[in-house]
Structure formats: C-alpha cells, structure tokens
Design a protein around this motif. Structure first.
Motif, PDB file in Angstrom:
ATOM      1  N   SER A 259      16.611  47.097   8.286  1.00  0.00           N
ATOM      2  CA  SER A 259      16.053  46.572   9.531  1.00  0.00           C
ATOM      3  C   SER A 259      15.740  45.093   9.381  1.00  0.00           C
ATOM      4  O   SER A 259      15.592  44.573   8.256  1.00  0.00           O
ATOM      5  CB  SER A 259      14.778  47.336   9.892  1.00  0.00           C
ATOM      6  OG  SER A 259      13.750  47.025   8.962  1.00  0.00           O
ATOM      7  N   LEU A 260      15.598  44.431  10.514  1.00  0.00           N
ATOM      8  CA  LEU A 260      15.258  43.013  10.485  1.00  0.00           C
ATOM      9  C   LEU A 260      13.876  42.805   9.880  1.00  0.00           C
ATOM     10  O   LEU A 260      13.646  41.822   9.166  1.00  0.00           O
ATOM     11  CB  LEU A 260      15.321  42.436  11.900  1.00  0.00           C
ATOM     12  CG  LEU A 260      15.150  40.927  12.032  1.00  0.00           C
ATOM     13  CD1 LEU A 260      16.099  40.178  11.108  1.00  0.00           C
ATOM     14  CD2 LEU A 260      15.366  40.509  13.481  1.00  0.00           C
ATOM     15  N   GLY A 261      12.958  43.736  10.132  1.00  0.00           N
ATOM     16  CA  GLY A 261      11.643  43.639   9.511  1.00  0.00           C
ATOM     17  C   GLY A 261      11.739  43.635   8.004  1.00  0.00           C
ATOM     18  O   GLY A 261      11.059  42.853   7.322  1.00  0.00           O
ATOM     19  N   HIS A 262      12.567  44.510   7.458  1.00  0.00           N
ATOM     20  CA  HIS A 262      12.755  44.552   6.008  1.00  0.00           C
ATOM     21  C   HIS A 262      13.369  43.253   5.501  1.00  0.00           C
ATOM     22  O   HIS A 262      12.969  42.721   4.453  1.00  0.00           O
ATOM     23  CB  HIS A 262      13.642  45.742   5.631  1.00  0.00           C
ATOM     24  CG  HIS A 262      13.959  45.816   4.177  1.00  0.00           C
ATOM     25  ND1 HIS A 262      13.080  46.336   3.247  1.00  0.00           N
ATOM     26  CD2 HIS A 262      15.054  45.409   3.472  1.00  0.00           C
ATOM     27  CE1 HIS A 262      13.612  46.261   2.037  1.00  0.00           C
ATOM     28  NE2 HIS A 262      14.815  45.700   2.146  1.00  0.00           N
TER      29      HIS A 262
ATOM     30  N   VAL B   6      14.050  40.992  19.862  1.00  0.00           N
ATOM     31  CA  VAL B   6      14.329  42.325  19.320  1.00  0.00           C
ATOM     32  C   VAL B   6      13.099  42.809  18.570  1.00  0.00           C
ATOM     33  O   VAL B   6      12.174  42.043  18.260  1.00  0.00           O
ATOM     34  CB  VAL B   6      15.552  42.311  18.370  1.00  0.00           C
ATOM     35  CG1 VAL B   6      16.808  41.848  19.100  1.00  0.00           C
ATOM     36  CG2 VAL B   6      15.284  41.438  17.152  1.00  0.00           C
ATOM     37  N   GLU B   7      13.094  44.094  18.241  1.00  0.00           N
ATOM     38  CA  GLU B   7      12.014  44.693  17.470  1.00  0.00           C
ATOM     39  C   GLU B   7      12.312  44.587  15.974  1.00  0.00           C
ATOM     40  O   GLU B   7      13.453  44.314  15.567  1.00  0.00           O
ATOM     41  CB  GLU B   7      11.821  46.160  17.873  1.00  0.00           C
ATOM     42  CG  GLU B   7      11.480  46.365  19.339  1.00  0.00           C
ATOM     43  CD  GLU B   7      10.187  45.674  19.738  1.00  0.00           C
ATOM     44  OE1 GLU B   7       9.240  45.683  18.919  1.00  0.00           O
ATOM     45  OE2 GLU B   7      10.129  45.139  20.852  1.00  0.00           O
ATOM     46  N   THR B   8      11.296  44.846  15.166  1.00  0.00           N
ATOM     47  CA  THR B   8      11.481  44.782  13.711  1.00  0.00           C
ATOM     48  C   THR B   8      12.471  45.833  13.222  1.00  0.00           C
ATOM     49  O   THR B   8      13.065  45.679  12.150  1.00  0.00           O
ATOM     50  CB  THR B   8      10.142  44.975  12.977  1.00  0.00           C
ATOM     51  OG1 THR B   8       9.548  46.218  13.395  1.00  0.00           O
ATOM     52  CG2 THR B   8       9.188  43.836  13.278  1.00  0.00           C
TER      53      THR B   8
ATOM     54  N   LEU C 193      10.778  37.984  17.168  1.00  0.00           N
ATOM     55  CA  LEU C 193      12.044  37.936  16.440  1.00  0.00           C
ATOM     56  C   LEU C 193      13.151  37.790  17.471  1.00  0.00           C
ATOM     57  O   LEU C 193      13.295  38.637  18.369  1.00  0.00           O
ATOM     58  CB  LEU C 193      12.235  39.208  15.618  1.00  0.00           C
ATOM     59  CG  LEU C 193      11.135  39.544  14.605  1.00  0.00           C
ATOM     60  CD1 LEU C 193      11.433  40.876  13.923  1.00  0.00           C
ATOM     61  CD2 LEU C 193      10.983  38.432  13.567  1.00  0.00           C
ATOM     62  N   LEU C 194      13.924  36.727  17.367  1.00  0.00           N
ATOM     63  CA  LEU C 194      14.977  36.443  18.333  1.00  0.00           C
ATOM     64  C   LEU C 194      16.338  36.555  17.664  1.00  0.00           C
ATOM     65  O   LEU C 194      16.559  35.964  16.593  1.00  0.00           O
ATOM     66  CB  LEU C 194      14.809  35.044  18.924  1.00  0.00           C
ATOM     67  CG  LEU C 194      13.465  34.739  19.604  1.00  0.00           C
ATOM     68  CD1 LEU C 194      13.446  33.301  20.109  1.00  0.00           C
ATOM     69  CD2 LEU C 194      13.199  35.718  20.738  1.00  0.00           C
TER      70      LEU C 194
ATOM     71  N   HIS D  86      22.515  35.020  14.855  1.00  0.00           N
ATOM     72  CA  HIS D  86      21.503  34.049  14.434  1.00  0.00           C
ATOM     73  C   HIS D  86      20.125  34.612  14.712  1.00  0.00           C
ATOM     74  O   HIS D  86      19.794  34.935  15.865  1.00  0.00           O
ATOM     75  CB  HIS D  86      21.680  32.723  15.180  1.00  0.00           C
ATOM     76  CG  HIS D  86      20.579  31.740  14.883  1.00  0.00           C
ATOM     77  ND1 HIS D  86      20.109  30.843  15.806  1.00  0.00           N
ATOM     78  CD2 HIS D  86      19.839  31.531  13.751  1.00  0.00           C
ATOM     79  CE1 HIS D  86      19.138  30.123  15.265  1.00  0.00           C
ATOM     80  NE2 HIS D  86      18.956  30.522  14.029  1.00  0.00           N
ATOM     81  N   VAL D  87      19.337  34.733  13.681  1.00  0.00           N
ATOM     82  CA  VAL D  87      17.978  35.269  13.775  1.00  0.00           C
ATOM     83  C   VAL D  87      16.978  34.126  13.666  1.00  0.00           C
ATOM     84  O   VAL D  87      17.043  33.320  12.736  1.00  0.00           O
ATOM     85  CB  VAL D  87      17.716  36.299  12.647  1.00  0.00           C
ATOM     86  CG1 VAL D  87      16.262  36.761  12.686  1.00  0.00           C
ATOM     87  CG2 VAL D  87      18.661  37.476  12.769  1.00  0.00           C
ATOM     88  N   ARG D  88      16.067  34.077  14.619  1.00  0.00           N
ATOM     89  CA  ARG D  88      14.957  33.126  14.546  1.00  0.00           C
ATOM     90  C   ARG D  88      13.658  33.916  14.418  1.00  0.00           C
ATOM     91  O   ARG D  88      13.390  34.828  15.210  1.00  0.00           O
ATOM     92  CB  ARG D  88      14.895  32.235  15.786  1.00  0.00           C
ATOM     93  CG  ARG D  88      16.032  31.247  15.922  1.00  0.00           C
ATOM     94  CD  ARG D  88      15.826  30.385  17.159  1.00  0.00           C
ATOM     95  NE  ARG D  88      14.590  29.610  17.064  1.00  0.00           N
ATOM     96  CZ  ARG D  88      13.887  29.202  18.128  1.00  0.00           C
ATOM     97  NH1 ARG D  88      14.280  29.522  19.348  1.00  0.00           N
ATOM     98  NH2 ARG D  88      12.792  28.504  17.960  1.00  0.00           N
TER      99      ARG D  88
END
Length: 244
Positions: A36-39, A61-63, A54-55, A72-74
């Motif tokens: 996951s993006l949170g991880h 988006v959610e974690t 989180l973009l 691209h993650v901001r």
C-alpha cells in the motif's frame, strides 16, 4: 525489488524524515507492486501521523491505495490546525517530554505523562485505551499500529515544542486550572485547610491558594509565578483566540 516504478515527492516539512537523496523534489522509486501507499511512505521514514493528503497524479487517495507504474505520488504534510475526531482533545506524552507536559498542564490542557519508560507497546496501548494523541520525538513509536492518534514533536526546545503543539492542534486554553505535577484539576483552597502543608514563611506571605483535587498538592503565587505568567501570557497572546 522488481516491480512498478513510481515517482514520489514530499512536502518540505516532511523532508527531514526521508533519506537525503529524496529531499530535493521528485525521485524515482521501484515498488513491489503489492504494498500500500501507506507502507511505501513509512518505509521511506515518514510516520503516517505526519502525512496529510496523499495525491496520485493530482487526485487524492487513501493510504490503502497500491501505486502503479509511472504514477506520481505527492505526500503532503498535516493540515493545521489538525482536528482529531471521536474524543475530547487530550494528550499523552512520552518520558522525554516532561517539560512540555508541565507547560501544557499550566495552560489547562489535558496532558498525561509517563515519567518512567514503560515501553513503546504500553504507551501505544494507553493512547488507544484513553483515546489520547501520543506526542513523541520517537519515529518508531509513532509507527505502532496500536496508536489511537499521534504526532511528532519537531523541536527539542520546550518553547518551540509548546508553540508547535498549540499551533497544530489549537487546544482550548484554561490557564491555572490543572496540576502541573499530576494533571488533576485545581480548586480554590481555604488557607486554614491547607496550612499544615505549608512552610511557615509561605503561611505568613500568602493568602490565596489552590489545591489539586487528585493529588492534593497545594499551589500559590510564589517566586516562580512571574516566569510561569510569562509563558501563559505568551500562549494566550498567540493562540488564545484560535483555541477559544
């Protein structure tokens, strides 16, 4: 790791958490395609307590979101003032933040404090049990899943720590209403009822007293009052309106 390559960037206030090579804007990162993006964010050193929106390619988006090839993650910082839903705003401070705990209590903020190191697991469990925001400078502690809520204290200077917490959470301020020793509530006390706890010099010099309803400690406007009054007046001047 052989998976999708994404690009990730962090808000300026979060760059102290990430490796030096990721502090100057967008950098490439190869993920495993399932985390996951949170991880991902935590694996780069940022506690999720400090991550705000989180973009992904501009969309929030959610974690739990799993990033895909080329995205691209901001990672933005927490918006201030930060609202903590679900319980009255109150805090738990770890063993290294005793001065901050006493100053918050001086301002009437509910601030529990562990003067002994009870361990990360016990602190996180206490945060969850009492629904308190855990304040700490220990990034590992803030990553524990048991936490109800947490916040990183960015400075090691008590003056800056206090300003940081008041600015971030905007708690209601009620100076002189809490015991700085145990966090209990203070009540007016009759001099004759507490005189057995006073030195003779204090009995002669002072007539107005307060007493903690929990630990029974007695307070009066003694030699340190001017210094404490300066802390109170500074906090009310800067944060009183926002915290009302």
């Amino acid at each position: 790791m052989n998976g999708p390559e994404i690009h990730i960037s962090f808000a300026p206030e979060l760059r102290l958490f990430v490796p030096a090579e990721r502090r100057d804007g967008r950098t490439a990162l190869v993920t495993d395609g399932s985390s996951s993006l949170g991880h991902v964010v935590e694996s780069l050193g940022v506690p999720l307590t400090e991550a705000g929106r989180l973009l992904v390619d501009g969309s929030r988006v959610e974690t739990s979101y799993v990033p895909a090839e080329g995205e691209h993650v901001r990672v933005l910082g927490v918006e201030r003032p930060q609202r903590v839903p679900g319980a009255p705003l109150r805090f738990l401070l770890d063993v290294h933040l005793g001065t901050l705990a006493r100053r918050l209590r001086l301002l009437g903020v509910d601030a529990a404090y562990e003067s002994e190191d009870i361990g990360d697991a016990a602190l996180a469990a206490l945060s969850a049990r009492e629904q308190r925001v855990l304040l700490s400078r220990d990034r590992g502690l803030l990553r524990r899943r048991e936490l109800w809520a947490g916040a990183y204290v960015y400075s090691d200077r008590p003056d800056d720590q206090l300003r940081d917490v008041l600015q971030r959470f905007a708690p209601a301020l009620e100076p002189w209403t809490r015991c700085t020793a145990c966090n209990g509530r203070l009540a007016d006390a009759d001099k004759t009822a507490v005189e057995h706890q006073l030195e003779q010099g204090t009995q002669r010099s002072y007539d107005v007293f307060a007493q903690c309803t929990a630990c029974e400690r007695v307070y009066w406007r003694g030699a340190h009052h001017a210094r404490l009054q300066a802390i109170v007046e500074g906090a009310l001047r800067e944060f009183g309106d926002a915290a009302a």
